[in-house]
Structures are given as structure tokens and as C-alpha cells.
Enzyme design. Sequence first.
Site, short mmCIF file in Angstrom:
data_model
loop_
_atom_site.label_atom_id
_atom_site.label_comp_id
_atom_site.label_asym_id
_atom_site.label_seq_id
_atom_site.Cartn_x
_atom_site.Cartn_y
_atom_site.Cartn_z
N LYS A 52 0.84 -1.21 0.00
CA LYS A 52 0.00 0.00 0.00
C LYS A 52 0.87 1.26 0.00
O LYS A 52 0.61 2.21 -0.74
CB LYS A 52 -0.94 -0.01 1.22
CG LYS A 52 -2.04 -1.06 1.09
CD LYS A 52 -2.78 -1.30 2.39
CE LYS A 52 -3.74 -2.49 2.23
NZ LYS A 52 -4.39 -2.89 3.47
N GLN A 96 -4.49 -1.55 9.66
CA GLN A 96 -4.34 -2.88 9.06
C GLN A 96 -4.89 -3.94 10.02
O GLN A 96 -4.51 -3.99 11.18
CB GLN A 96 -2.86 -3.14 8.75
CG GLN A 96 -2.60 -4.44 8.03
CD GLN A 96 -3.22 -4.48 6.63
OE1 GLN A 96 -3.11 -3.54 5.86
NE2 GLN A 96 -3.89 -5.58 6.32
N ASP A 119 -10.82 2.79 4.35
CA ASP A 119 -11.24 1.39 4.18
C ASP A 119 -12.76 1.28 4.07
O ASP A 119 -13.28 0.23 3.68
CB ASP A 119 -10.76 0.53 5.36
CG ASP A 119 -9.48 -0.23 5.04
OD1 ASP A 119 -9.20 -0.44 3.84
OD2 ASP A 119 -8.78 -0.63 5.99
#
Length: 282
Positions: A52, A96, A119
Site C-alpha cells: 500500500k 491494518q 477502508d
Amino acid sequence: MRLIDGRALAAQLRKNVADEVAARIARGRRPPALAVVLAGEDPASRLYVRNKVKACAETGIRSEEHRLPADIAQADLLDRIRALNADPAIDGILVQLPLPPQCDPARVIEAIDPGKDVDGFHPVNAGRLALGLPGLVPCTPAGCLRLIQTVHPDLAGAEALVIGRSTIVGRPMAALLLAESATVTIAHSRSRDLPSLVARADIVVAAVGRAELIRGHWLKPGATVIDVGINRIPGADGQARVVGDVAFAEAAEVAGAITPVPGGVGPMTIACLLLNTLAAAR
Ligand code: NAP
């Protein structure tokens, strides 16, 4: 049969992001900025975070890695998120998953400012999606929708089957398809007679996590198949190989269009994270 090339579409989206970031900078704005929070040393999570961060750098998005120890107290993790919420130099925050066991992922996700929740997992964004309102949408189903739309620009009335009801893939995928006026069925582990549900579908999105569960002869001829699954199985040579939730070789004989694994959904997930970061900056 058409192979849906996720790598090519993702590359195009990344180029669009890079062009828009460059245009913002040319107008005197700072680049969009993403904070990636990683607690612990899980090797798979570290790899995802590295990918990422690299993708951000390639498009001109600034990223910060916040590496926290595996034994971090939940209160300290929440403090870090609050500090990032308050930081005007940060547009997007990504935590994460999975988190270490002492941290409750629901509490942590709820602590993120919904406007920075790239997200799309915060209940405010999940709720907005369920209500058909604009918001930040989870990256994997957003990427799947874009892949589907390369084959079906108009989804109105199409029979779509989503297999899996997780909060990160199945549920938001179904909401996105419904917003496009598809007729949506959601299957899960308690569904009866999965083959007959698959046989009706013009579009099948498989997000189960079971290697090659969906067989080729279940499919309606000409169906579009989006395979989200990532499953590691032993190969003939003893090396692990990655397969999807769909038996690809069989399905390719029947489907009208299908995503490969790897090279289908995976690259689109990261591209959509970059798009969300840009949207959050806007
Ligand atoms: P998950 O949270 O484990 O959810 C799996 C879903 O599949 C559940 O809803 C479960 O039903 C359902 N299911 C399990 N067995 C089934 C069966 N035999 N028949 C029908 N449904 C069944 O998984 P996830 O996080 O959504 O991920 C799914 C897969 O996508 C995994 O392989 C994951 O690695 C992959 N993935 C890929 C990407 C990417 O970027 N390519 C991103 C995210 C996930 P219940 O709800 O009844 O338990």
C-alpha cells in the site's frame, strides 16, 4: 470467454490518481496523505502495508507508516487514532487488520473519523452505503463493481449472486449491486442448494475463502464471474499455489467473462484505496 484483466484496469486507475495528484500539486495544494497503522509483526500484514505504501508513492500520495508494538494497549492505539483524526495534514487513516487480540477491531474502527476512513469500514460509511448515500466504500467490493462494469455498463435488472456476507466484501458488494438496480441474492454458509442459486445468476461474485468451491458446471452459460477468493493450496510440485473460490479452468469453459486469481480483484483493491484517499482529500 473474456478474461477480465484487473491488473490493466488497476494500472489505468492508478494513472488517473497520479494525474489528479499532480494537478492538485500544480494548483499549489499539498499531496493527499494516508496514515497506515500497523500493530504487531504479522508477516502477511507487513507485506500488505508495504504494498500500500509503495502504491501511494507511485501515485504521488504521501504516506506515513505508524508501526506499533504487538502488545500495545487498546487505549494507546485509540489515542494514536484520535491524534491522526485531529491532524490536518492527514486525509486518510487505514488500520491494518487483524489487530492483536487485546484490541477490539470494532472499537478501533469506530474511533476513526468517518471522513478519513479510507477502508470504508466505519459504521457511518457502512450505514451510508446501506442507505444508498454517498460515502467512502470498502475497496475490494468497489474494485469488483468496476470490473463488473467493464462487462455490464448497465446492471439494471441483472441477476447478481454474491456468495459471502462479510462486512468487508459480501455485504458492501451486495449494497453496491443493489444501488446499480441489479436483482441481488446473498448466499452464505447456511444457504440451501448453492448450485441452483449460481445457475440463475448473470453475475457471480465469490467471496468465500474456500478453494475452488464453485464449479464450472454450476454456472449459467455466459455468466460474468468475479473471484475474490485468495486460497493457498499445495501444488503438484509441492510448492504452495494461490487459487480462487471458483474452479477457474472449468468455469472459463462456461463463463462469458471471468477474473483470474491472481491478477483480477487483488490489484483493484489497492487502486480503490488510492481513489478513496484522493476522495478523502477532496
Ligand atoms: P469471511 O469473513 O471468512 O467470509 C466468508 C463468507 O463465506 C461468510 O459469509 C461465510 O458464511 C461464507 N461461506 C463460507 N462457507 C461457505 C459455503 N460453503 N457456501 C457459501 N458460503 C460460504 O471472508 P472475507 O473476508 O469476506 O474474504 C473472502 C475471501 O476473499 C477470502 O479468500 C479472502 O482472502 C479473500 N479476499 C480477497 C481480497 C482481495 O483483495 N482480493 C480482499 C478481501 C478478501 P457465514 O457468514 O454463514 O459464515
